[in-house]
Design a protein around this motif. Structure first.
Motif, PDB file in Angstrom:
ATOM      1  N   ALA A 156       1.834   6.329  -6.898  1.00 19.05           N
ATOM      2  CA  ALA A 156       0.557   6.511  -7.598  1.00 19.05           C
ATOM      3  C   ALA A 156       0.402   5.468  -8.701  1.00 19.05           C
ATOM      4  O   ALA A 156       0.143   5.781  -9.870  1.00 19.05           O
ATOM      5  CB  ALA A 156       0.452   7.931  -8.173  1.00 19.05           C
TER       6      ALA A 156
ATOM      7  N   ALA B 132       0.835  -1.206   0.000  1.00 20.19           N
ATOM      8  CA  ALA B 132       0.000   0.000   0.000  1.00 20.19           C
ATOM      9  C   ALA B 132       0.868   1.255   0.000  1.00 20.19           C
ATOM     10  O   ALA B 132       0.548   2.241  -0.683  1.00 20.19           O
ATOM     11  CB  ALA B 132      -0.937  -0.008   1.206  1.00 20.19           C
ATOM     12  N   ALA B 133       1.970   1.209   0.740  1.00 18.62           N
ATOM     13  CA  ALA B 133       2.875   2.369   0.781  1.00 18.62           C
ATOM     14  C   ALA B 133       3.503   2.608  -0.588  1.00 18.62           C
ATOM     15  O   ALA B 133       3.610   3.748  -1.055  1.00 18.62           O
ATOM     16  CB  ALA B 133       3.950   2.146   1.840  1.00 18.62           C
TER      17      ALA B 133
ATOM     18  N   GLU C 285      -0.955   2.451 -11.051  1.00 18.54           N
ATOM     19  CA  GLU C 285      -2.210   2.169 -11.730  1.00 18.54           C
ATOM     20  C   GLU C 285      -2.210   0.706 -12.161  1.00 18.54           C
ATOM     21  O   GLU C 285      -1.150   0.089 -12.291  1.00 18.54           O
ATOM     22  CB  GLU C 285      -2.350   3.054 -12.980  1.00 18.54           C
ATOM     23  CG  GLU C 285      -2.192   4.527 -12.728  1.00 18.54           C
ATOM     24  CD  GLU C 285      -2.055   5.324 -14.016  1.00 18.54           C
ATOM     25  OE1 GLU C 285      -2.086   6.553 -13.940  1.00 18.54           O
ATOM     26  OE2 GLU C 285      -1.902   4.701 -15.095  1.00 18.54           O
TER      27      GLU C 285
ATOM     28  N   TRP D 158       2.267   1.581  -3.483  1.00 19.04           N
ATOM     29  CA  TRP D 158       1.205   1.938  -4.432  1.00 19.04           C
ATOM     30  C   TRP D 158       0.845   3.420  -4.312  1.00 19.04           C
ATOM     31  O   TRP D 158       0.711   4.124  -5.316  1.00 19.04           O
ATOM     32  CB  TRP D 158      -0.020   1.070  -4.159  1.00 19.04           C
ATOM     33  CG  TRP D 158      -0.958   0.976  -5.327  1.00 19.04           C
ATOM     34  CD1 TRP D 158      -1.896   1.893  -5.688  1.00 19.04           C
ATOM     35  CD2 TRP D 158      -1.026  -0.084  -6.293  1.00 19.04           C
ATOM     36  NE1 TRP D 158      -2.566   1.472  -6.800  1.00 19.04           N
ATOM     37  CE2 TRP D 158      -2.045   0.253  -7.211  1.00 19.04           C
ATOM     38  CE3 TRP D 158      -0.351  -1.285  -6.468  1.00 19.04           C
ATOM     39  CZ2 TRP D 158      -2.400  -0.553  -8.283  1.00 19.04           C
ATOM     40  CZ3 TRP D 158      -0.701  -2.096  -7.540  1.00 19.04           C
ATOM     41  CH2 TRP D 158      -1.704  -1.732  -8.432  1.00 19.04           C
ATOM     42  N   GLU D 159       0.715   3.874  -3.067  1.00 16.26           N
ATOM     43  CA  GLU D 159       0.324   5.269  -2.845  1.00 16.26           C
ATOM     44  C   GLU D 159       1.456   6.228  -3.208  1.00 16.26           C
ATOM     45  O   GLU D 159       1.225   7.256  -3.851  1.00 16.26           O
ATOM     46  CB  GLU D 159      -0.076   5.464  -1.376  1.00 16.26           C
ATOM     47  CG  GLU D 159      -0.517   6.886  -1.060  1.00 16.26           C
ATOM     48  CD  GLU D 159      -0.936   7.052   0.391  1.00 16.26           C
ATOM     49  OE1 GLU D 159      -1.170   8.198   0.805  1.00 16.26           O
ATOM     50  OE2 GLU D 159      -1.016   6.029   1.110  1.00 16.26           O
ATOM     51  N   THR D 160       2.669   5.919  -2.820  1.00 16.76           N
ATOM     52  CA  THR D 160       3.800   6.817  -3.074  1.00 16.76           C
ATOM     53  C   THR D 160       4.052   7.010  -4.555  1.00 16.76           C
ATOM     54  O   THR D 160       4.308   8.124  -5.025  1.00 16.76           O
ATOM     55  CB  THR D 160       5.066   6.260  -2.398  1.00 16.76           C
ATOM     56  OG1 THR D 160       4.837   6.142  -0.982  1.00 16.76           O
ATOM     57  CG2 THR D 160       6.264   7.166  -2.657  1.00 16.76           C
TER      58      THR D 160
END
Length: 519
Positions: A499, A492-493, A501, A495-497
């Motif tokens: 961004a 999750a870290a 897709e 994926w979020e950092t």
């Protein structure tokens, strides 16, 4: 002497002159056949007859590319001939044995022709041999056929070299080489690669839509055509042909293998292209156009002369300075609507792939990296299958991948992924993801727990490509038992950092690109 080989030799002579009647202006077919009959009557063995004809062919090729005529050749001209042949004919080796045998054959041929009043002088080949060979060693020429510095004056009048080396009996030599390659990659250590290539080639489209029947000879030919020239190997991302070449180089080429080395080096220039036929020339060649780049080719194509090529897009491997194709060429008939949509979708996929290269990538680079995607999309549109297209959008702009690091996490990524069904290119993409992540969210090295970050990155890669059937429990096992909750948190870290897709163009592999088309 058995008549079988003699018939084969004369068949070769017939084929040689049938391919281009202009050879008769260099050496008349009747004269060539008369000399071969003389050698046969004198007791030349089957292999000797074939060698004699090969040397006669070499002489014809030289004369056809120089300003000299058979009856006007001097000692100096034959010295130039030998050097030129060493440089320009792949199986003409600069050894004392080969040079001596060639000049001896030419000397015998010239003596015969003089007796027949075809030429007036027969001394030039023997004089050249006396100059070029001494004490069992080659004089004047280096090991590649170039004149040594003290004989630099010969370069002033040297016959210009060809843009590509000429190959004698290229069809037979290619077939022998391809058989050797199939045997080489039939070894147990390559089983995994062959199985993976088989799935990509014929299994990924659920039964191999529009492909050949799996057990047919045509299927075997087309599969090996893909495998040897296009497929990227799991361990090193090389094509099998490049892998084979490097392996042979590492172990050294034998004297006999030097010929195969030339053929291998020529085949390493092979390119997979999509082209259409513009017209057939009076000489039986085909004027062709690359449908993606507009390049023009003049090709010998293995298709029946009465086949109507209008509306077809052909896919095949071009080599030898864009003048020859490998035996397998696939013809795909597309109506105007399918062709238009085909180009649109292929262009959209190329644009998606180009994101990781700053938005610019050539068609050749795209096809080299994604050959099975290009093959399958071509087959699908040739089969008139209605596709939704490649209608994807990305928020990624101005991407510049960071260099792969040499830290512990990078090493762990490789160690964890290699034992499973991941390719070297997959590993490279995950390692790039780690470098990109650190550029945005710098984790101090002393605070990094390598196994945790490697596991999160690998799971993120699996999720975004969506082509591997690894659940998080299996990722935990491959990543040395990192807990599922920890993997989810780290993923999750990442994926979020970054961004990320789904099918993120920065990290999508070929299978992911193909899945985007099929979804």
């Amino acid at each position: 002497m058995s008549g079988e080989k003699m018939i084969n030799v004369f068949d070769l002579v017939e084929d040689f002159y049938a391919q281009d009647e202009e050879w008769n202006t260099v050496l008349r077919q009747k004269y060539a056949e008369d000399f071969l009959r003389l050698k046969s009557w004198q007791g030349a063995s089957e292999d000797e007859l074939l060698d004699i004809w090969n040397y006669m062919t070499v002489m014809c090729i030289y004369l056809g590319n120089s300003e000299h005529f058979l009856g006007d050749m001097t000692r100096e001209d034959f010295i130039d001939c030998v050097g030129w042949c060493c440089r320009n004919i792949s199986d003409f080796l600069p050894t004392p044995q080969n040079i001596g045998a060639f000049l001896d054959t030419m000397s015998e041929m010239y003596i015969f022709f003089k007796k027949k009043r075809i030429i007036t002088s027969d001394s030039a080949p023997a004089e050249a041999k006396a100059r070029l060979l001494s004490s069992g060693k080659v004089q004047m020429l280096d090991e590649e056929g170039y004149f040594l510095p003290e004989y630099e004056r010969y370069n002033q009048y040297a016959t210009p070299d060809l843009p590509n080396k000429a190959f004698l009996n290229i069809g037979e030599r290619l077939q022998d080489l391809l058989s050797s390659l199939q045997t080489f990659f039939g070894a147990q250590k390559y089983k995994r690669d062959v199985e993976r290539a088989t799935f990509l080639y014929s299994g990924i489209l659920m039964g191999g839509l529009a492909e050949e029947k799996p057990d047919s000879e045509e299927y075997a030919q087309t599969f090996w055509d893909y495998f040897l020239f296009d497929y990227h190997m799991l361990a090193d991302d090389k094509t099998p042909l490049q892998h084979f070449y490097d392996d042979i180089c590492a172990n050294g080429f034998s004297a006999e293998g030097m010929v195969s080395k030339d053929v291998l080096e020529e085949l390493l220039q092979v390119r997979l292209v999509l082209f259409e036929v513009l017209e057939k020339t009076p000489e039986g060649l085909y004027s062709c156009r690359n449908v993606l780049t507009d390049e023009r080719y003049l090709l010998q194509l293995p298709i029946d002369g009465d086949v109507d090529t209008d509306g077809y897009i052909f896919m095949g491997h071009i080599f030898y300075n864009n003048t020859m194709v490998m035996n397998f060429v696939r013809g795909m008939l597309m109506n105007k609507a399918s062709r238009k949509r085909f180009f649109e979708v292929l262009g959209q996929a190329k644009d998606w792939f180009a994101v990781r290269s700053g938005g610019e990538v050539s068609w050749e680079e795209f096809i080299n990296r994604n050959p099975i995607f290009v093959r399958h999309i071509s087959l699908l549109y040739a089969a008139y299958i209605r596709m939704e297209g490649f209608n994807y959008e990305t928020k990624v702009t101005d991407y510049k991948p960071q260099p792969v690091l040499d830290d512990r996490v990078t090493k762990l990524i490789g160690q964890m992924m290699r034992p499973y069904a991941f390719s070297a290119y997959d590993i490279f993409l995950v390692r790039t993801m780690w470098s990109d992540f650190l550029q945005v969210f710098n984790v101090p090295e002393k605070l990094r727990v390598g196994e945790i970050w490697a596991a999160g990155l690998i799971y993120a890669f699996i999720k975004l490509n969506n082509v591997y059937n690894y659940e998080i429990e299996q990722v935990s096992s491959m990543c040395y038992g990192v807990p599922k909750q920890t993997i989810e948190r780290t993923t999750a870290a990442v994926w979020e950092t970054l961004a990320l897709e789904t099918h993120d163009p920065r990290y999508v592999n070929e299978e992911g690109l193909l899945l985007m088309l099929l979804q």
